[in-house]
Design a protein around this motif. Structure first.
Motif, PDB file in Angstrom:
ATOM      1  N   GLY A   1      23.011 -26.574  -6.437  1.00 23.83           N
ATOM      2  CA  GLY A   1      21.333 -27.466  -5.418  1.00 23.83           C
ATOM      3  C   GLY A   1      20.632 -26.179  -5.869  1.00 23.83           C
ATOM      4  O   GLY A   1      19.820 -26.409  -5.454  1.00 23.83           O
ATOM      5  N   ALA A   2      20.603 -24.809  -6.589  1.00 22.66           N
ATOM      6  CA  ALA A   2      19.963 -23.558  -6.804  1.00 22.66           C
ATOM      7  C   ALA A   2      19.288 -23.751  -7.675  1.00 22.66           C
ATOM      8  O   ALA A   2      20.367 -23.213  -8.655  1.00 22.66           O
ATOM      9  CB  ALA A   2      20.315 -22.363  -6.137  1.00 22.66           C
ATOM     10  N   THR A   3      17.783 -23.509  -7.849  1.00 19.44           N
ATOM     11  CA  THR A   3      17.976 -22.897  -9.337  1.00 19.44           C
ATOM     12  C   THR A   3      17.204 -21.447  -9.238  1.00 19.44           C
ATOM     13  O   THR A   3      16.463 -20.825  -8.697  1.00 19.44           O
ATOM     14  CB  THR A   3      16.417 -23.995  -8.872  1.00 19.44           C
ATOM     15  OG1 THR A   3      16.492 -24.873  -9.383  1.00 19.44           O
ATOM     16  CG2 THR A   3      15.529 -23.369 -10.611  1.00 19.44           C
ATOM     17  N   VAL A   4      17.077 -20.842 -10.537  1.00 22.44           N
ATOM     18  CA  VAL A   4      17.205 -19.213 -10.997  1.00 22.44           C
ATOM     19  C   VAL A   4      15.711 -19.605 -11.439  1.00 22.44           C
ATOM     20  O   VAL A   4      15.413 -19.765 -12.764  1.00 22.44           O
ATOM     21  CB  VAL A   4      17.890 -18.827 -11.514  1.00 22.44           C
ATOM     22  CG1 VAL A   4      17.751 -17.295 -11.508  1.00 22.44           C
ATOM     23  CG2 VAL A   4      18.932 -18.882 -10.851  1.00 22.44           C
ATOM     24  N   ALA A   5      14.847 -18.328 -10.645  1.00 22.17           N
ATOM     25  CA  ALA A   5      13.650 -18.109 -11.557  1.00 22.17           C
ATOM     26  C   ALA A   5      13.448 -16.860 -11.992  1.00 22.17           C
ATOM     27  O   ALA A   5      13.384 -15.811 -10.765  1.00 22.17           O
ATOM     28  CB  ALA A   5      12.033 -18.359 -10.480  1.00 22.17           C
ATOM     29  N   MET A   6      13.978 -16.927 -13.496  1.00 21.58           N
ATOM     30  CA  MET A   6      13.779 -14.968 -13.430  1.00 21.58           C
ATOM     31  C   MET A   6      12.071 -14.611 -13.801  1.00 21.58           C
ATOM     32  O   MET A   6      11.845 -15.242 -15.041  1.00 21.58           O
ATOM     33  CB  MET A   6      14.912 -14.833 -14.439  1.00 21.58           C
ATOM     34  CG  MET A   6      16.266 -15.122 -14.249  1.00 21.58           C
ATOM     35  SD  MET A   6      17.234 -14.582 -15.509  1.00 21.58           S
ATOM     36  CE  MET A   6      17.555 -13.158 -15.033  1.00 21.58           C
ATOM     37  N   LEU A   7      11.700 -13.956 -13.503  1.00 15.36           N
ATOM     38  CA  LEU A   7      10.427 -13.251 -13.622  1.00 15.36           C
ATOM     39  C   LEU A   7      10.720 -11.696 -14.071  1.00 15.36           C
ATOM     40  O   LEU A   7      10.900 -10.687 -13.722  1.00 15.36           O
ATOM     41  CB  LEU A   7       9.231 -12.988 -12.193  1.00 15.36           C
ATOM     42  CG  LEU A   7       9.542 -14.782 -11.947  1.00 15.36           C
ATOM     43  CD1 LEU A   7      10.189 -14.692 -10.463  1.00 15.36           C
ATOM     44  CD2 LEU A   7       7.877 -14.433 -10.826  1.00 15.36           C
ATOM     45  N   SER A   8      10.221 -11.803 -15.562  1.00 17.34           N
ATOM     46  CA  SER A   8      10.211 -10.851 -15.945  1.00 17.34           C
ATOM     47  C   SER A   8       9.272 -11.088 -17.385  1.00 17.34           C
ATOM     48  O   SER A   8       9.091 -11.827 -18.035  1.00 17.34           O
ATOM     49  CB  SER A   8      12.095  -9.992 -17.165  1.00 17.34           C
ATOM     50  OG  SER A   8      11.798  -9.247 -17.997  1.00 17.34           O
ATOM     51  N   PRO A   9       9.024  -9.764 -18.280  1.00 18.22           N
ATOM     52  CA  PRO A   9       8.204  -9.162 -19.535  1.00 18.22           C
ATOM     53  C   PRO A   9       8.759  -9.463 -20.109  1.00 18.22           C
ATOM     54  O   PRO A   9       8.329  -9.435 -21.378  1.00 18.22           O
ATOM     55  CB  PRO A   9       7.434  -8.037 -19.486  1.00 18.22           C
ATOM     56  CG  PRO A   9       8.927  -6.977 -18.458  1.00 18.22           C
ATOM     57  CD  PRO A   9       9.181  -8.139 -17.363  1.00 18.22           C
ATOM     58  N   LEU A  10      10.508  -9.789 -19.782  1.00 21.63           N
ATOM     59  CA  LEU A  10      11.655  -9.850 -21.246  1.00 21.63           C
ATOM     60  C   LEU A  10      11.512  -8.800 -22.410  1.00 21.63           C
ATOM     61  O   LEU A  10      11.503  -8.820 -23.564  1.00 21.63           O
ATOM     62  CB  LEU A  10      10.936 -10.561 -22.152  1.00 21.63           C
ATOM     63  CG  LEU A  10      11.545 -12.496 -21.369  1.00 21.63           C
ATOM     64  CD1 LEU A  10      11.178 -13.032 -22.130  1.00 21.63           C
ATOM     65  CD2 LEU A  10      12.919 -11.745 -20.107  1.00 21.63           C
ATOM     66  N   LEU A  11      12.285  -7.399 -21.728  1.00 21.28           N
ATOM     67  CA  LEU A  11      11.942  -5.891 -22.641  1.00 21.28           C
ATOM     68  C   LEU A  11      12.816  -5.565 -22.552  1.00 21.28           C
ATOM     69  O   LEU A  11      13.254  -4.473 -22.607  1.00 21.28           O
ATOM     70  CB  LEU A  11      10.634  -4.827 -22.375  1.00 21.28           C
ATOM     71  CG  LEU A  11       9.446  -5.355 -22.842  1.00 21.28           C
ATOM     72  CD1 LEU A  11       7.977  -4.843 -22.684  1.00 21.28           C
ATOM     73  CD2 LEU A  11       9.405  -5.798 -24.101  1.00 21.28           C
ATOM     74  N   VAL A  12      14.264  -5.418 -21.078  1.00 22.49           N
ATOM     75  CA  VAL A  12      15.584  -5.520 -20.747  1.00 22.49           C
ATOM     76  C   VAL A  12      15.920  -6.902 -21.075  1.00 22.49           C
ATOM     77  O   VAL A  12      15.747  -7.706 -21.112  1.00 22.49           O
ATOM     78  CB  VAL A  12      15.470  -4.891 -19.620  1.00 22.49           C
ATOM     79  CG1 VAL A  12      16.624  -4.489 -19.590  1.00 22.49           C
ATOM     80  CG2 VAL A  12      14.299  -4.052 -19.894  1.00 22.49           C
ATOM     81  N   ASP A  13      17.398  -6.554 -22.382  1.00 24.67           N
ATOM     82  CA  ASP A  13      18.347  -7.238 -23.090  1.00 24.67           C
ATOM     83  C   ASP A  13      18.916  -7.430 -22.050  1.00 24.67           C
ATOM     84  O   ASP A  13      19.671  -8.602 -21.829  1.00 24.67           O
ATOM     85  CB  ASP A  13      19.290  -6.422 -23.416  1.00 24.67           C
ATOM     86  CG  ASP A  13      18.126  -5.933 -25.131  1.00 24.67           C
ATOM     87  OD1 ASP A  13      17.274  -6.631 -24.855  1.00 24.67           O
ATOM     88  OD2 ASP A  13      18.981  -4.770 -26.201  1.00 24.67           O
ATOM     89  N   ALA A  14      19.469  -7.147 -20.636  1.00 25.74           N
ATOM     90  CA  ALA A  14      20.572  -7.248 -19.659  1.00 25.74           C
ATOM     91  C   ALA A  14      19.572  -8.859 -19.091  1.00 25.74           C
ATOM     92  O   ALA A  14      19.931 -10.484 -18.629  1.00 25.74           O
ATOM     93  CB  ALA A  14      20.668  -5.838 -18.241  1.00 25.74           C
ATOM     94  N   ILE A  15      18.567  -8.578 -19.093  1.00 24.42           N
ATOM     95  CA  ILE A  15      17.323 -10.196 -18.464  1.00 24.42           C
ATOM     96  C   ILE A  15      17.611 -11.544 -19.136  1.00 24.42           C
ATOM     97  O   ILE A  15      18.272 -12.329 -18.492  1.00 24.42           O
ATOM     98  CB  ILE A  15      16.320 -10.083 -17.925  1.00 24.42           C
ATOM     99  CG1 ILE A  15      15.664  -8.752 -17.158  1.00 24.42           C
ATOM    100  CG2 ILE A  15      15.616 -11.228 -17.521  1.00 24.42           C
ATOM    101  CD1 ILE A  15      16.262  -9.201 -15.763  1.00 24.42           C
ATOM    102  N   SER A  16      17.343 -10.992 -20.183  1.00 21.06           N
ATOM    103  CA  SER A  16      17.879 -12.454 -21.067  1.00 21.06           C
ATOM    104  C   SER A  16      19.276 -12.682 -21.438  1.00 21.06           C
ATOM    105  O   SER A  16      19.930 -13.946 -21.162  1.00 21.06           O
ATOM    106  CB  SER A  16      17.371 -12.184 -23.030  1.00 21.06           C
ATOM    107  OG  SER A  16      17.625 -11.270 -23.020  1.00 21.06           O
ATOM    108  N   THR A  17      20.122 -12.289 -21.719  1.00 20.19           N
ATOM    109  CA  THR A  17      21.213 -11.900 -21.461  1.00 20.19           C
ATOM    110  C   THR A  17      21.738 -12.663 -20.474  1.00 20.19           C
ATOM    111  O   THR A  17      23.008 -13.972 -20.285  1.00 20.19           O
ATOM    112  CB  THR A  17      22.744 -10.060 -21.613  1.00 20.19           C
ATOM    113  OG1 THR A  17      21.876  -9.844 -22.562  1.00 20.19           O
ATOM    114  CG2 THR A  17      23.611 -11.050 -21.698  1.00 20.19           C
TER     115      THR A  17
END
Length: 425
Positions: A324-340
């Motif tokens: 029931g949880a939603t994940v909001a990832m806040l990032s400038p998307l310049l690190v590969d670990a975030i997108s992976t």
């Protein structure tokens, strides 16, 4: 505070008065006597009112927690100030701090200190030292001066501004109670359908119109109202762009922190649970919770964030996400670990939305002592790589939306709510 010292006005009055008086006597010029009499009388009055006690000054701030862009009065207190007639305050210029009056200078009579105050306004979030000033006290007739003395600033915790409001439903809420419409049948106000009566149904749910028309008892069913969880994952690997405060341009860290604060305030306002998970940099995480006290803890944690190195080697991130949880990832998307990590969560059926916090103007780094041409070339290559990451996220079904304040993620949340719920990760 240092002791009293004669002012330049007192010294000039004594010198001019005595020279004029002596010249009038020597040359027999009554005009010199008249011209020197005024400064001499003022100097004599200042000496007669010579202060005896050294005052003590300190300042206090009316708030320990303030939202960026708001103002707080900086109150000056003067003890043992019976011999003080005039007080002059000069606030030292500090980054991301506005002062009223605009030049940071205020000179008032001691009796008006409670009525005329300096107002400081922090222009950026964080734990900031505000109100560093120099204070000088003057005796009657301007004869003696005490100071100026440095008055230390006060540490003020400045929380980010909130600019987000949403009417979108949370994707697949599974809490006990809340304000979100669930896909499950239960106690609520949203109509789900009409079905035949079954043992255990509440009598107040009987739909008499349908029951009379069909000859069998029917009940009205409703959708349950449940709360949802929101996990905020903030990227602190680096800051891109320059911050101009609350009224100026925003860096990637500004957008990340303000977006996280806005989403957290909105979620708590609707009765949802919120958690904070910082990645990289220096910050403390906040476990899942709800309520205003929990929100204050989360906002306080956001004021303490510090960036780390964007060149750190980071593997796959392990995020524990409940049902029931939603994940909001806040990032400038310049690190590969975030997108992976975002792609992994989306493939496992977890509702995830990536909020792009790279500034609209690009956030190119300051070349410093390096070759500007090489720095610009490297940044353009990094931006091209980032475009490939954005396309890969879209192809994997992971929505990416730039943060632009109110309504930024509404459409994405609506699309996630229409999907079939997946399993918990």
């Amino acid at each position: 505070m240092p002791g009293w010292e004669p002012t330049g006005a007192l010294v000039r009055g004594v010198v001019v008065g005595l020279l004029g008086l002596g010249g009038a006597v020597v040359w027999g010029e009554p005009a010199l006597l008249l011209l020197s009499l005024g400064p001499l009388l003022v100097a004599v009055a200042g000496v007669v009112r010579r202060p005896r006690r050294t005052p003590r000054v300190w300042a206090s701030l009316g708030h320990g927690l303030l939202r960026e862009g708001h103002g707080a009065e900086l109150t000056l207190h003067v003890a043992d100030g019976d011999d003080v007639e005039q007080v002059t305050r000069v606030v030292k210029p500090t980054a991301y701090e506005d002062v009223s009056p605009h030049d940071g200078r205020l000179s008032v009579r001691r009796e008006d200190l409670d009525r005329l105050q300096l107002v400081v306004s922090p222009r950026r979030w964080g734990a900031r030292t505000v109100g560093e000033e120099e204070v000088g006290c003057f005796s009657p007739w301007g004869g003696y001066r005490c100071g100026p003395v440095d008055v230390p600033g006060r540490i003020l915790r400045v929380i980010p501004r909130s600019t987000y409001r949403s009417r979108a439903e949370a994707p697949h809420p599974k809490g006990l109670v809340g304000a979100h419409r669930s896909q499950q049948v239960g106690t609520g106000t949203e109509l789900s359908g009409i079905r035949a009566f079954q043992p255990g149904d509440r009598l107040r749910r009987i739909n008499w119109r349908v029951s009379v028309r069909t000859g069998d008892l029917h009940v009205t069913t409703t959708r349950a109202e449940q709360d949802a969880g929101l996990l905020l994952v903030v990227d602190l690997f680096g800051e891109h762009g320059r911050s101009g405060g609350v009224d100026g341009p925003e860096s990637s860290l500004d957008l990340t922190v303000r977006a996280a604060a806005s989403l957290a305030e909105h979620a708590v306002g609707t009765g949802d649970r919120v958690a904070l998970r910082p990645i990289g940099g220096r910050a403390r995480g906040v476990a899942m919770g709800a309520g205003q006290h929990h929100l204050r803890r989360l906002l306080s944690a956001l004021t303490e964030v510090r960036t780390g190195s964007s060149h750190e080697e980071v593997g796959r991130l392990e995020l524990r996400v409940g049902a029931g949880a939603t994940v909001a990832m806040l990032s400038p998307l310049l690190v590969d670990a975030i997108s992976t990590t975002a792609v992994d969560l989306a493939r496992r059926g977890v509702p995830v939305v990536v909020i792009d916090t790279l500034p609209p103007e690009g956030g190119a780094p300051d070349p410093g002592d390096a070759d500007p041409g090489l720095v610009d070339l490297a940044w353009r290559m990094r931006v091209l790589e980032r475009e490939h990451v954005l396309h890969a996220l879209a192809a994997a079904g992971c929505p990416v939306v730039p943060w632009r304040g109110t309504g930024s993620v509404d459409e994405v949340l609506r699309r996630l709510a229409r999907r079939r719920p997946g399993g918990a990760a």
